[in-house]
Write an enzyme that holds these catalytic residues in place. Structure first.
Site, mmCIF file in Angstrom:
data_model
loop_
_atom_site.group_PDB
_atom_site.id
_atom_site.type_symbol
_atom_site.label_atom_id
_atom_site.label_comp_id
_atom_site.label_asym_id
_atom_site.label_seq_id
_atom_site.Cartn_x
_atom_site.Cartn_y
_atom_site.Cartn_z
ATOM 1 N N GLU A 238 0.809 -1.184 -0.218
ATOM 2 C CA GLU A 238 0.184 -0.095 -0.093
ATOM 3 C C GLU A 238 0.937 0.931 -0.316
ATOM 4 O O GLU A 238 2.021 1.103 -0.072
ATOM 5 C CB GLU A 238 -0.985 -0.252 1.467
ATOM 6 N N HIS A 239 0.416 2.538 -0.380
ATOM 7 C CA HIS A 239 1.026 3.716 -0.231
ATOM 8 C C HIS A 239 1.621 3.845 0.753
ATOM 9 O O HIS A 239 0.750 3.547 1.711
ATOM 10 C CB HIS A 239 0.179 4.550 -0.678
ATOM 11 N N ALA A 240 2.296 4.570 1.276
ATOM 12 C CA ALA A 240 2.968 5.068 2.685
ATOM 13 C C ALA A 240 1.983 6.308 3.244
ATOM 14 O O ALA A 240 1.504 7.064 2.534
ATOM 15 C CB ALA A 240 4.597 6.201 2.063
ATOM 16 N N ALA A 248 4.479 -0.418 -3.546
ATOM 17 C CA ALA A 248 2.729 0.256 -4.740
ATOM 18 C C ALA A 248 3.255 1.895 -5.151
ATOM 19 O O ALA A 248 3.007 2.380 -6.029
ATOM 20 C CB ALA A 248 1.807 0.519 -3.896
ATOM 21 N N ASP A 249 4.530 2.497 -4.194
ATOM 22 C CA ASP A 249 4.622 3.615 -4.371
ATOM 23 C C ASP A 249 6.357 3.642 -5.532
ATOM 24 O O ASP A 249 6.147 4.431 -6.096
ATOM 25 C CB ASP A 249 5.679 4.162 -3.065
#
Length: 604
Positions: A238-240, A248-249
């Protein structure tokens, strides 16, 4: 930090009870129970997430004074994604005393208890103490992904071993005897497709398509599909929440990097074929319009207020950013690219060859980056400090709660309006933010163009130094080292304390230098393995890489339908979620393979 400034509540799901109740835990959650054995003091727990930078402590739960001989209990569900610091306090929010502090990482589905005791009946603050117990051991939530990785590695090994055995002379003789065909016919018609030719058949044999670039694009797209489908609900997919970098980033900047490299190679080829620059301009404009329309009408658009209503439609988006980035980079290449590159390259000093040849483009990019720096650090934002890069909310001691994203958020709200930008930024849950913020906003698009330009340099290195593969790899690694050094200086090798932290939401300068460094390293490895040594043909990633628009749009629209997703029976485990997301991703890779076999490639 003062508790009176804290927002009462919890980022995660919190439930309090007077005597303790059984609470249903979901994925990435644990149960914490507070036992108050004091008869003269109410007890509270304040919490702070390790990932929340300079945040205020939040009230997690209260426990009233003990009634008779039975301790008063209170329970709350907390997230296990990041370590938590607990402060156990007595008193009220205006006047309290800290009894003890506890820092720990909690496990999924674990049950934990905190007991507050007094060494004497007077219950003086100095006599109070805490103890911690684990009532139910947590589960190991990483077993499903370890099993999945093991299975994938096993399948790769079986495939490689099978191809090796199949190409052995004894195997070919056995095939010849079994089918009654000549040896050369059996090996030609029945042997697996040679990895070195896997993508060449889908294109004009005269072209020199860079198979490593298609594979790189396909890898980025495959990871993007997987993380968009949920990534098995693992936090690193998942994004930070704000600053920092996760898997994900990486995929979006990789895509942008590849756009730049593809523009350099394709436009150079078209110019060499004698295609007029005006025709190139029409082509790039048409492609940009198509990307913008697909992003606006098929991906972002949701008629929440009725058909054809745009009252709350989000204007920015992934395809919109990719389209505009492509337009700017392709426009520069149309205006400044040279037809006969070799004759110019030989006249220029080698260390700065790919820079000086295209000095007009470098001038444009430097101006754009200066514009980003000036707007980010000098633009006055009402109610916020100039140059603010924080998440707002409860961060920075709650002083700038409405300043999410600083100048980037302010520009989007002024230009696009709050109803037309993203209302659920990744920082909303952890930082308790209330302001909308769009990770594909206007200001970040400037650095997206810079990222594509970094990819453009990779393409120019290939054009200038081909067929000297060693020189290409050397230049790639030099660029990776330079970008890595810049990132280390900007971030001070830390997540939060640098001059410009790595931030995907803002597309900060350090974010593009860091991901640019990774892009050069990964492209170097693929170029060496696929195009130079021909050890690998890029399968299976090369298939979605050659049909990226089809796969991206398809997975965005059809992701909620079977077989890409289904109603899960065991929602409270990572196992079925991971299986669903892997199956959904694998189905799209298989669809891309079928399209490749049918020679269908969606072009715009």
């Amino acid at each position: 930090m003062e508790v009176k400034k804290a927002v009462v509540g919890i980022v995660f799901v919190a439930v309090m009870s007077g005597h303790g109740v059984s609470l249903d835990l979901k994925i990435d959650q644990a149960l914490v129970t507070l036992h108050n054995t004091l008869s003269q003091h109410n007890v509270s727990i304040l919490y702070l997430s390790d990932y929340c930078y300079k945040c205020l402590y939040q009230v997690l739960m209260h426990a009233e004074t003990q009634e008779g001989d039975n301790p008063t209990n209170s329970s709350a569900i907390v997230s296990v994604l990041f370590p938590l610091t607990f402060q156990i306090v007595v008193g009220d929010e205006q006047n309290y005393s800290v009894i003890c502090s506890h820092y720990d990482s909690y496990g999924e589905f674990g049950h934990y208890s905190i007991w507050v005791h007094s060494a004497s009946s007077k219950e003086l603050i100095s006599n109070l103490s805490c103890s911690y117990t684990t009532d139910q051991a947590p589960v190991n939530s990483y077993i499903p992904i370890a099993v999945a990785v093991t299975v994938i590695i096993g399948l790769i090994f079986i495939y490689v071993a099978g191809c090796y055995v199949y190409r052995m002379k004894c195997t070919q003789r056995s095939v010849q005897q079994l089918l009654g065909t000549p040896a050369h016919s059996a090996s030609t018609e029945l042997a697996p497709v040679n990895n070195a030719d896997v993508s060449a058949k889908a294109t004009n044999p005269k072209s020199r398509r860079l198979r490593s670039l298609d594979t790189f694009r396909g890898l980025a797209l495959t990871i993007m599909v997987f993380v968009n489908y949920g990534g098995g609900s693992y936090w690193f997919f998942e994004h930070a929440p704000w600053n920092g970098l996760t898997v994900a980033d990486l995929v979006m900047p990789w895509f942008v990097f590849i756009i730049g490299t593809s523009v350099a190679l394709s436009f150079s080829a078209m110019l060499r074929r004698g295609i007029p620059r005006l025709q190139l301009l029409r082509k790039l404009t048409w492609r940009t319009i198509i990307l913008l329309l697909i992003g606006a009408f098929f991906i972002n658009y949701g008629p929440a207020d009725g058909p054809l209503s745009w009252e709350r439609a989000r204007i920015p988006g992934v395809l919109q950013r990719l389209g505009f980035t492509y337009f700017v980079v392709a426009l520069m290449e149309t205006c400044f690219a040279r037809k006969d590159l070799k004759q110019y390259a030989d006249r220029i000093w080698a260390p700065v060859r790919e820079i000086l040849i295209y000095w007009p483009e470098w001038t444009c990019i430097i101006i754009l980056e200066i514009l980003w720096l000036c707007l980010t650090f000098l633009l006055p934002v009402p109610g916020c400090p100039t140059g603010y890069l924080g998440a707002g909310g409860i961060g920075d001691d709650g002083k700038f709660s409405n300043c999410t994203g600083g100048a980037a958020g302010y520009i989007d709200k002024r230009l696009l309006g709050t109803n037309h930008i993203y209302n659920w930024p990744t920082c909303k849950k952890l930082y308790h933010t209330t302001e909308p913020f769009d990770p594909e906003g206007v200001l970040g698009t400037i650095n997206s163009i810079v990222m594509a330009f970094i990819g453009l340099q990779a393409g120019k290195i290939i054009l200038i130094y081909r067929p000297n593969n060693f020189s290409i790899l050397k230049r790639f690694l030099i660029w990776a080292i330079l970008l890595g050094i810049i990132s280390a200086v900007l971030t001070k090798c830390s997540r939060e304390e640098g001059f410009i932290p790595v931030n995907k939401n803002l597309w900060s300068l350090s974010f593009i230098t860091t991901t640019g460094c990774f892009s050069f390293i990964l492209l170097s490895l693929m170029y060496c393995v696929i195009d130079m040594k021909e050890w690998w043909g890029g399968e299976p990633f090369i298939f979605p890489g050659m049909n990226s628009i089809f796969v991206y749009v398809g997975h965005s629209i059809l992701g909620g339908y079977f077989p890409f997703s289904w109603e899960m029976k065991y929602e409270s485990t990572h196992a079925e979620r991971l299986l669903q997301d892997l199956v959904g991703t694998a189905v799209w890779v298989f669809i891309a393979y079928l399209l490749y076999r049918k020679r269908f490639f969606l072009k715009i």
